[in-house]
Design a protein around this motif. Structure first.
Motif, short mmCIF file in Angstrom:
data_model
loop_
_atom_site.label_atom_id
_atom_site.label_comp_id
_atom_site.label_asym_id
_atom_site.label_seq_id
_atom_site.Cartn_x
_atom_site.Cartn_y
_atom_site.Cartn_z
N ASP A 1 5.43 22.88 -4.12
CA ASP A 1 4.29 23.72 -3.74
C ASP A 1 3.60 23.10 -2.52
O ASP A 1 4.03 22.07 -2.00
N ASP A 2 2.55 23.74 -2.05
CA ASP A 2 1.90 23.29 -0.80
C ASP A 2 1.29 21.91 -0.91
O ASP A 2 1.15 21.20 0.10
N ASP A 3 0.91 21.52 -2.11
CA ASP A 3 0.26 20.21 -2.29
C ASP A 3 1.22 19.11 -2.76
O ASP A 3 0.79 17.98 -3.01
N ALA A 4 2.50 19.44 -2.89
CA ALA A 4 3.46 18.46 -3.39
C ALA A 4 3.64 17.31 -2.40
O ALA A 4 3.65 17.51 -1.19
N ARG A 5 3.81 16.12 -2.94
CA ARG A 5 4.01 14.91 -2.14
C ARG A 5 5.29 14.22 -2.59
O ARG A 5 5.81 14.50 -3.67
N THR A 6 5.78 13.31 -1.79
CA THR A 6 6.96 12.56 -2.18
C THR A 6 6.57 11.51 -3.22
O THR A 6 5.41 11.13 -3.33
N TYR A 7 7.56 11.04 -3.95
CA TYR A 7 7.31 10.06 -5.00
C TYR A 7 6.75 8.76 -4.42
O TYR A 7 5.82 8.18 -4.98
N GLN A 8 7.29 8.33 -3.31
CA GLN A 8 6.82 7.07 -2.71
C GLN A 8 5.37 7.18 -2.27
O GLN A 8 4.61 6.22 -2.37
N SER A 9 4.98 8.36 -1.79
CA SER A 9 3.60 8.57 -1.39
C SER A 9 2.66 8.48 -2.59
O SER A 9 1.59 7.88 -2.52
N ILE A 10 3.08 9.08 -3.68
CA ILE A 10 2.28 9.01 -4.92
C ILE A 10 2.23 7.58 -5.44
O ILE A 10 1.20 7.11 -5.92
N LEU A 11 3.35 6.88 -5.32
CA LEU A 11 3.42 5.50 -5.81
C LEU A 11 2.45 4.59 -5.08
O LEU A 11 1.85 3.70 -5.67
N VAL A 12 2.27 4.82 -3.78
CA VAL A 12 1.34 4.01 -2.99
C VAL A 12 -0.08 4.15 -3.53
O VAL A 12 -0.81 3.16 -3.69
N ASP A 13 -0.48 5.39 -3.86
CA ASP A 13 -1.81 5.61 -4.42
C ASP A 13 -1.94 4.98 -5.80
O ASP A 13 -2.99 4.41 -6.14
N ASP A 14 -0.89 5.06 -6.58
CA ASP A 14 -0.94 4.54 -7.95
C ASP A 14 -1.06 3.02 -8.00
O ASP A 14 -1.54 2.47 -8.99
N ARG A 15 -0.62 2.36 -6.94
CA ARG A 15 -0.72 0.90 -6.91
C ARG A 15 -2.17 0.43 -6.89
O ARG A 15 -2.48 -0.69 -7.29
N HIS A 16 -3.04 1.30 -6.42
CA HIS A 16 -4.46 0.95 -6.35
C HIS A 16 -5.25 1.56 -7.49
O HIS A 16 -6.47 1.53 -7.50
#
Length: 307
Positions: free
Chosen positions: A180-195
């Motif tokens: 969908d329009d707001d979908a991101r790649t897994y690595q992008s999500i992983l970067v946020d999750d690290r914090h």
């Protein structure tokens, strides 16, 4: 009384034949056990859900005579009941959904490497169930202990997997594989999750159906929030689908290439984005090639509509 004269050579041949038959029966028994185990993991609960719906209403009840909120569950249950009866009558394999002569189960064992996800929910349109060309069935074969079949249209009061699915969308850190329009790649999500201090278990939702069916299921069942995010494939993953050796395109055709990506290929490529060394990157490619080849043999040559 009739006496038969049997030579020693015939006796030896007969004994050898019995040994071969015994080994074949043993092998067939092992495959049957494997099939039965996997059958009980996803088709049997669905059959139980169908019977729960059907037992609530008279078989002759007209769909318009029941409560509007129940109509869809009954309509879907009736459709699937007819489909499964035909499926069983044809003696199709409950694991790969192919006829016995084309069964690929012995070549598609469960993968030994797990995934980072507690559950993989396969949200299926009911018309995909037991479909010969459907690829999502191999997700259950590859990850039998992790994957769950959730059939859209049958309510959670009948379907345990739907209850588990709805709970996961609220309680888990849930990713939905959908562009969908707001979908991101897994690595992008992983970067946020690290914090993040979020320690909830991770689940993954994969939608199975035609492109239009998948889009409708997404709009109906997925309400994005902080713990439920859409994830998409990387451009590098999408590019591999155009190469024949990758085996990512399904038997159905569409003018837009990205809409030809099969459900199995989408999961395989996503797991490659998660971990490029995951065994699913190669194994699931082999599984899909086997399934596509078997489906072609079973269905015969492509027949084109006369204009």
């Amino acid at each position: 009384m009739i006496f038969f004269s049997v030579s020693s050579r015939q006796v030896a041949k007969h004994c050898h034949s019995q040994k071969v038959d015994s080994r074949l029966r043993s092998s067939s028994s092992e495959i049957a056990r494997l099939v039965k185990d996997h059958d009980s993991s996803f088709l049997r609960p669905l059959e139980e859900a169908i019977q729960l719906v059907l037992s609530k209403y008279n078989p002759t009840s007209h769909i318009l005579d029941i409560e509007p909120s129940e109509r869809e569950s009954l309509a879907v249950a009736r459709n699937l009941n007819d489909r499964l009866q035909s499926f069983r009558h044809n003696n199709n394999c409950p694991r790969c959904w192919l006829q016995p002569a084309h069964c690929i189960c012995s070549q598609c064992p469960p993968l030994t490497q797990g995934t980072p996800f507690h559950r993989i929910f396969l949200l299926m349109h009911h018309k995909e169930v037991c479909l010969t060309v459907d690829t999502a069935k191999l997700i259950f074969s590859a990850f039998p202990s992790t994957s769950r079949m959730v059939v859209a249209g049958i309510g959670s009061e009948y379907q345990t997997s739907m209850q588990e699915f709805l709970h996961a969308t609220r309680a888990d850190d849930c990713l939905v594989l959908f562009p969908d329009d707001d979908a991101r790649t897994y690595q992008s999500i992983l970067v946020d999750d690290r914090h993040s201090t979020n320690e909830r278990r991770k689940s993954l939702i994969v939608i199975d159906g035609t492109w239009e069916q998948a889009r409708r299921l997404y709009k109906r069942y997925i309400v994005p929030h902080e713990g439920l995010r859409s994830v998409r494939l990387t451009e590098a993953a999408l590019q591999t689908v155009t190469t024949e050796e990758e085996g990512g395109r399904q038997l159905r055709r569409h003018p837009q290439l990205f809409r030809e990506i099969s459900t199995l290929a989408a999961l395989r490529l996503f797991l490659r984005d998660v971990d490029s060394k995951h065994e699913a990157c190669t194994k699931l490619t082999q599984y899909q090639k086997l399934a596509d080849a078997a489906a072609r043999k079973q269905l015969g040559e492509i027949r084109y509509r006369q204009t």
